[in-house]
Scaffold this motif. Structure first.
Motif, PDB file in Angstrom:
ATOM      1  N   ASN A 119       6.408 -13.427  55.096  1.00  0.00           N
ATOM      2  CA  ASN A 119       7.540 -13.235  54.194  1.00  0.00           C
ATOM      3  C   ASN A 119       7.065 -12.732  52.836  1.00  0.00           C
ATOM      4  N   LEU A 120       7.804 -11.791  52.294  1.00  0.00           N
ATOM      5  CA  LEU A 120       7.483 -11.204  51.004  1.00  0.00           C
ATOM      6  C   LEU A 120       7.559 -12.258  49.907  1.00  0.00           C
ATOM      7  N   GLU A 121       6.471 -12.384  49.162  1.00  0.00           N
ATOM      8  CA  GLU A 121       6.428 -13.331  48.051  1.00  0.00           C
ATOM      9  C   GLU A 121       6.177 -12.639  46.717  1.00  0.00           C
ATOM     10  N   TYR A 162      13.251  -7.976  48.595  1.00  0.00           N
ATOM     11  CA  TYR A 162      13.724  -9.303  48.228  1.00  0.00           C
ATOM     12  C   TYR A 162      12.801 -10.361  48.822  1.00  0.00           C
ATOM     13  N   ALA A 163      12.609 -11.437  48.084  1.00  0.00           N
ATOM     14  CA  ALA A 163      11.777 -12.542  48.566  1.00  0.00           C
ATOM     15  C   ALA A 163      12.303 -13.015  49.911  1.00  0.00           C
ATOM     16  N   GLY A 164      11.388 -13.283  50.815  1.00  0.00           N
ATOM     17  CA  GLY A 164      11.755 -13.781  52.136  1.00  0.00           C
ATOM     18  C   GLY A 164      11.878 -12.696  53.192  1.00  0.00           C
ATOM     19  N   THR A 165      11.875 -11.420  52.790  1.00  0.00           N
ATOM     20  CA  THR A 165      11.923 -10.321  53.758  1.00  0.00           C
ATOM     21  C   THR A 165      10.583 -10.265  54.487  1.00  0.00           C
ATOM     22  N   SER A 166      10.619 -10.083  55.792  1.00  0.00           N
ATOM     23  CA  SER A 166       9.384  -9.957  56.562  1.00  0.00           C
ATOM     24  C   SER A 166       8.725  -8.618  56.256  1.00  0.00           C
TER      25      SER A 166
END
Length: 180
Positions: free
Chosen positions: A36-38, A61-65
């Motif tokens: 997940n994008l951090e 966006y945060a949480g996008t794989s």
């Protein structure tokens, strides 16, 4: 002959098992929180648009794989505003994306009924984003009066060449006008 058929069946069965395992495992890998994008690091040569706005425009966006992130679509979204010359989006596994945005450098301006537009060295007309000071560049006028797009383009390029030649000769120019 039986040995050959048995080998084909074993190899074919092994390939099917591998293919089947891939489709069972892949969704778990893509959706695992480890990917997940951090962090989004934005490099932009202007401060007129904040990094949060640039990341949102790219769909980051945060949480996008990171596996599901379409970098080509993100770059295209970033390049839509006319002030952007180039954009690059790169994934860095497991959880980071780097965005680089380069703005167009104005060499001239042109006033229109819709306001002031800037022009870069290749003749691209653009509008800056955000609140900013306009650079002290020559105004190019008269090119809009041409009858068709080809003539307008030719006049604009001619004005740019004249403004560059004057600058190269050390002549300070505030406006260059072209007419028939």
């Amino acid at each position: 002959m039986r040995g050959a058929l048995l080998s084909v069946a074993v190899v074919g069965g092994g390939a099917w098992a591998l293919h089947s395992a891939y489709f069972r495992v892949w969704p778990a890998v893509v959706s695992h929180p480890y990917f997940n994008l951090e962090t989004v690091r934005v490099r932009c040569d202007t401060d007129a648009v904040g990094p949060e706005k640039i990341a949102a425009r790219a769909g980051l966006y945060a949480g996008t794989s990171l596996w599901e992130l379409d970098t080509t679509a993100a770059e295209e979204a970033l390049e839509r505003p006319t002030w952007v010359r180039d954009a690059m989006v790169r994934r860095h596994f497991p959880d980071r994306v780097i965005v680089q945005v380069e703005e167009r450098e104005p060499v001239a301006a042109t006033p229109t009924d819709d306001g002031l537009f800037l022009i870069d060295e290749s003749g691209v007309i653009f509008t800056p984003e955000g609140r900013r000071e306009y650079p002290d560049v020559p105004y190019l006028t008269g090119w809009q009066a041409a009858a068709d797009e080809a003539e307008r383009t030719m006049r604009l390029r001619q004005l740019l060449r004249i403004a560059r030649a004057a600058e190269d000769a050390g002549i300070e120019v505030s406006q260059v006008h072209v007419d028939r």
